[in-house]
Design a protein around this motif. Structure first.
Motif, mmCIF file in Angstrom:
data_model
loop_
_atom_site.group_PDB
_atom_site.id
_atom_site.type_symbol
_atom_site.label_atom_id
_atom_site.label_comp_id
_atom_site.label_asym_id
_atom_site.label_seq_id
_atom_site.Cartn_x
_atom_site.Cartn_y
_atom_site.Cartn_z
ATOM 1 N N VAL A 1 66.165 -14.009 -24.126
ATOM 2 C CA VAL A 1 66.735 -12.909 -23.355
ATOM 3 C C VAL A 1 67.793 -12.164 -24.165
ATOM 4 C CG1 VAL A 1 66.247 -13.997 -21.139
ATOM 5 C CG2 VAL A 1 68.415 -14.449 -22.251
ATOM 6 N N THR A 2 67.903 -10.880 -23.897
ATOM 7 C CA THR A 2 68.894 -10.051 -24.583
ATOM 8 C C THR A 2 69.559 -9.106 -23.588
ATOM 9 O OG1 THR A 2 67.266 -8.361 -25.140
ATOM 10 C CG2 THR A 2 67.644 -10.084 -26.775
ATOM 11 N N MET A 3 70.745 -8.651 -23.948
ATOM 12 C CA MET A 3 71.476 -7.656 -23.173
ATOM 13 C C MET A 3 71.771 -6.488 -24.103
ATOM 14 S SD MET A 3 75.339 -7.735 -21.531
ATOM 15 C CE MET A 3 75.128 -9.292 -20.717
ATOM 16 N N SER A 4 71.538 -5.264 -23.624
ATOM 17 C CA SER A 4 71.833 -4.052 -24.397
ATOM 18 C C SER A 4 72.666 -3.117 -23.546
ATOM 19 C CB SER A 4 70.530 -3.349 -24.784
ATOM 20 O OG SER A 4 69.697 -4.200 -25.524
ATOM 21 N N LEU A 5 73.685 -2.528 -24.154
ATOM 22 C CA LEU A 5 74.537 -1.574 -23.448
ATOM 23 C C LEU A 5 74.014 -0.164 -23.654
ATOM 24 C CD1 LEU A 5 78.040 -3.020 -24.370
ATOM 25 C CD2 LEU A 5 76.653 -3.474 -22.343
ATOM 26 N N MET A 6 74.173 0.689 -22.623
ATOM 27 C CA MET A 6 73.743 2.089 -22.685
ATOM 28 C C MET A 6 74.932 2.990 -22.401
ATOM 29 S SD MET A 6 70.260 1.957 -20.384
ATOM 30 C CE MET A 6 71.084 1.336 -18.925
ATOM 31 N N GLY A 7 74.971 4.125 -23.066
ATOM 32 C CA GLY A 7 75.930 5.179 -22.742
ATOM 33 C C GLY A 7 77.364 4.829 -23.018
ATOM 34 N N GLY A 8 78.233 5.439 -22.225
ATOM 35 C CA GLY A 8 79.661 5.233 -22.381
ATOM 36 C C GLY A 8 80.303 6.235 -23.319
ATOM 37 N N GLY A 9 79.606 7.348 -23.544
ATOM 38 C CA GLY A 9 80.065 8.323 -24.518
ATOM 39 C C GLY A 9 80.959 9.417 -23.985
ATOM 40 N N GLY A 10 81.317 9.446 -22.725
ATOM 41 C CA GLY A 10 82.206 10.486 -22.219
ATOM 42 C C GLY A 10 81.759 11.033 -20.888
ATOM 43 N N THR A 11 82.370 12.126 -20.493
ATOM 44 C CA THR A 11 82.114 12.743 -19.210
ATOM 45 C C THR A 11 80.641 13.123 -19.070
ATOM 46 O OG1 THR A 11 84.347 13.635 -19.239
ATOM 47 C CG2 THR A 11 82.798 14.614 -17.662
ATOM 48 N N GLY A 12 80.053 12.751 -17.968
ATOM 49 C CA GLY A 12 78.680 13.135 -17.678
ATOM 50 C C GLY A 12 77.620 12.237 -18.292
ATOM 51 N N THR A 13 77.989 11.256 -19.097
ATOM 52 C CA THR A 13 76.984 10.383 -19.694
ATOM 53 C C THR A 13 76.603 9.285 -18.715
ATOM 54 O OG1 THR A 13 78.617 8.939 -20.717
ATOM 55 C CG2 THR A 13 77.813 10.783 -22.049
ATOM 56 N N VAL A 14 75.413 8.760 -18.915
ATOM 57 C CA VAL A 14 74.922 7.667 -18.096
ATOM 58 C C VAL A 14 75.405 6.365 -18.714
ATOM 59 C CG1 VAL A 14 72.860 6.484 -17.301
ATOM 60 C CG2 VAL A 14 72.908 8.974 -17.378
ATOM 61 N N GLU A 15 76.060 5.535 -17.915
ATOM 62 C CA GLU A 15 76.519 4.237 -18.388
ATOM 63 C C GLU A 15 75.729 3.144 -17.711
ATOM 64 O OE1 GLU A 15 81.102 4.130 -19.821
ATOM 65 O OE2 GLU A 15 80.616 3.349 -17.869
#
Length: 176
Positions: free
Chosen positions: A49-63
């Motif tokens: 199993v693995t975990m990957s983070l998405m987004g977090g780049g600023g206003t309006g981004t999908v996290e």
């Protein structure tokens, strides 16, 4: 497979080596990270199993983040959570919703069981999702994820208008 599912799957496979969570980590009751799936009358435990983070780049981004189990393209599970906290995240019910929701894809030899699809019917068409949820009981980005999932997944290779689904549930524990 739609674009979002493809991107989540691609991201999950690309980040497996750098995810911070690996199948050899300890901390769960059996000493390792795992995802246990109850599907079609069977129970299967994945330890790769693995975990990957998405987004977090600023206003309006999908996290959010995703977890992937199984390294075989014919047998894997991908669950995306569009949040970086704990709580209950229902399956996405609208194409425009990317906050506090979840999406699921479970690839098996018979095809891809997803919680959503585009319906193409003679009288109507549009986005369709089954009911379900992912409950995240504990989360620390890149270090820990614990919870459960339950709901229905759409049966693959059915007519474009079909909403036939099967029950799906399980639990996960990922730790660095």
């Amino acid at each position: 497979m739609n674009l979002i599912t493809f991107l989540l799957t691609l991201l999950s496979f690309a980040c497996q080596k750098n995810s911070g969570v690996s199948p050899d980590d300890s901390g769960s009751p059996n000493g390792k990270s795992y995802i246990k799936v109850h599907f079609n009358g069977h129970t299967k435990t994945y330890k790769d199993v693995t975990m990957s983070l998405m987004g977090g780049g600023g206003t309006g981004t999908v996290e959010g983040w995703s977890m992937t189990a199984g390294r075989n393209h014919g047998d894997y599970l991908s669950i995306g959570i569009f949040s970086r906290g704990t709580g209950t995240f229902p399956y996405r019910q609208s194409m425009s919703d990317y906050h506090n929701i979840s999406i699921v894809q479970y690839q098996q030899t018979k095809g891809s069981y997803d919680n959503y699809k585009a319906l193409v019917c003679p009288t109507s068409s549009g986005y369709y999702s089954t009911q379900g949820k992912v409950v995240v009981e504990a989360f620390e980005a890149g270090k820990l994820a614990k919870g459960t999932f339950t709901g229905n997944l759409l049966v693959p290779d059915t007519e474009d208008c079909s909403t036939e689904s099967v029950s799906f549930s399980g639990e996960f524990y990922l730790v660095k």
